[in-house]
Design an enzyme around this catalytic site. Structure first.
Site, PDB file in Angstrom:
ATOM      1  N   GLY A 211      61.768  61.527  65.228  1.00  0.00           N
ATOM      2  CA  GLY A 211      61.253  63.095  64.902  1.00  0.00           C
ATOM      3  C   GLY A 211      59.933  63.048  64.086  1.00  0.00           C
TER       4      GLY A 211
ATOM      5  CB  SER B  28      56.707  66.443  66.471  1.00  0.00           C
ATOM      6  OG  SER B  28      57.992  66.885  66.108  1.00  0.00           O
TER       7      SER B  28
ATOM      8  CG  ASP C 297      68.757  65.235  73.456  1.00  0.00           C
ATOM      9  OD1 ASP C 297      69.067  64.839  72.142  1.00  0.00           O
ATOM     10  OD2 ASP C 297      69.646  65.724  73.975  1.00  0.00           O
TER      11      ASP C 297
ATOM     12  CG  ASN D 291      62.027  61.980  59.935  1.00  0.00           C
ATOM     13  OD1 ASN D 291      62.250  62.548  58.890  1.00  0.00           O
ATOM     14  ND2 ASN D 291      61.506  62.890  60.737  1.00  0.00           N
TER      15      ASN D 291
ATOM     16  CB  SER E  33      69.809  65.025  52.793  1.00  0.00           C
ATOM     17  OG  SER E  33      69.826  66.461  52.074  1.00  0.00           O
TER      18      SER E  33
ATOM     19  CE1 TYR F  20      69.540  67.671  57.505  1.00  0.00           C
ATOM     20  CE2 TYR F  20      70.012  68.321  55.236  1.00  0.00           C
ATOM     21  CZ  TYR F  20      69.144  67.503  56.271  1.00  0.00           C
ATOM     22  OH  TYR F  20      67.975  66.912  55.857  1.00  0.00           O
TER      23      TYR F  20
ATOM     24  CE  LYS G 148      69.618  64.202  57.313  1.00  0.00           C
ATOM     25  NZ  LYS G 148      68.634  63.185  57.991  1.00  0.00           N
TER      26      LYS G 148
END
Length: 260
Positions: free
Chosen positions: A14, A16, A63, A95, A152, A165, A169
């Site tokens: 991840g 980008s 993916d 990530n 997180s 989420y 996490k």
């Protein structure tokens, strides 16, 4: 055999944009070779690649929720960074994640189910797939390594509008601690970071909108973190000096949430 401090092969999932980009840049500035993974943001990933110091970096896509694509990503990263298709990587930074709103009181059930499945598939299972694949290569090669997971603050503080989420996490933190114990005999250290709010392209509108003041006020420093601050901690956890931090979940939230 000791983990080198520089010149390592590093896969950042991840990468980008946002924190992934900052992490990739931190490792490249350290003299490491970085495989920049992306799912669908090809142009932004190429921008990340072009921004890296040094040479020998690569792009890989796939993916991570798909076990076969995850395996291909690791194989392509290892080969592109000079280890050969069956070679080892020195560092993995997990990530890649999705974070889509789904407040429990208002999200239709069908959408709720779909979003929970997507969060679990990417945030947790993708992390588990990459960790197992990379650790397996390290063990086969007899080389030490590092795995750093991006968790997180929400795993502890709660995410009312993004419960999947927060839950995934929390699971990533637990996975990292299990792996830390299991992989230590092979010289592989595993740790996680738990960032609070930090500035990225994705959240930029929130930092200029009506809730900006309340977001900054979460920390007594009166600001949010930069991606570079988080990336510097990731770089240290992946360093030879951080072996004894294996198993830790490092809070990076500017005293906005204090665990007891």
């Amino acid at each position: 055999m000791n983990l080198p401090a520089h010149g390592r092969s590093v896969l950042v999932s991840g990468a980008s944009r946002g924190l992934g980009r900052a992490v990739a840049r931190a490792f490249a500035a350290n003299g490491d070779r970085v495989a920049v993974h992306y799912g669908s943001r090809a142009e932004e990933a190429r921008e990340t690649l072009a921004s890296l110091d040094g040479s020998g970096h690569a792009l890989v896509s796939g993916d991570l929720a798909d076990p076969e694509q995850a395996a291909r990503v690791v194989a392509e990263a290892a080969e592109a960074l000079g280890g050969g298709a069956d070679g080892a990587l020195d560092v993995l930074v997990n990530n890649a994640a999705v974070n889509l709103p789904h407040p429990p009181a208002t999200t239709p059930y069908e959408e709720w189910v779909e979003l929970w499945q997507r969060h679990v598939s990417v945030n947790l299972l993708g992390t588990a797939y990459l960790s197992r694949l990379v650790a397996g290569r390290m063990i086969a090669a007899g080389t030490p390594g590092r795995i750093v997971n991006i968790g997180s603050r929400g795993a502890f503080r709660g995410e009312p509008d993004h419960p999947a989420y927060g839950a995934t996490k929390a699971a990533v933190h637990a996975l990292g601690q299990s792996l830390a114990v299991a992989l230590a005999p092979h010289g592989i250290a595993v740790a996680s970071v738990a960032p609070g709010f930090f500035s990225t392209e994705r959240v930029a509108p929130r930092l200029t909108g009506p809730e900006a003041e309340s977001i900054r006020a979460q920390s007594p420093f009166g600001r949010v973190a930069t991606p570079e601050e988080i990336a510097s901690a990731v770089l240290w956890l992946a360093s030879p000096d951080a072996e004894w931090a294996s198993g830790t979940v490092l809070d990076l939230n500017g005293a906005s949430y204090l665990r007891t």
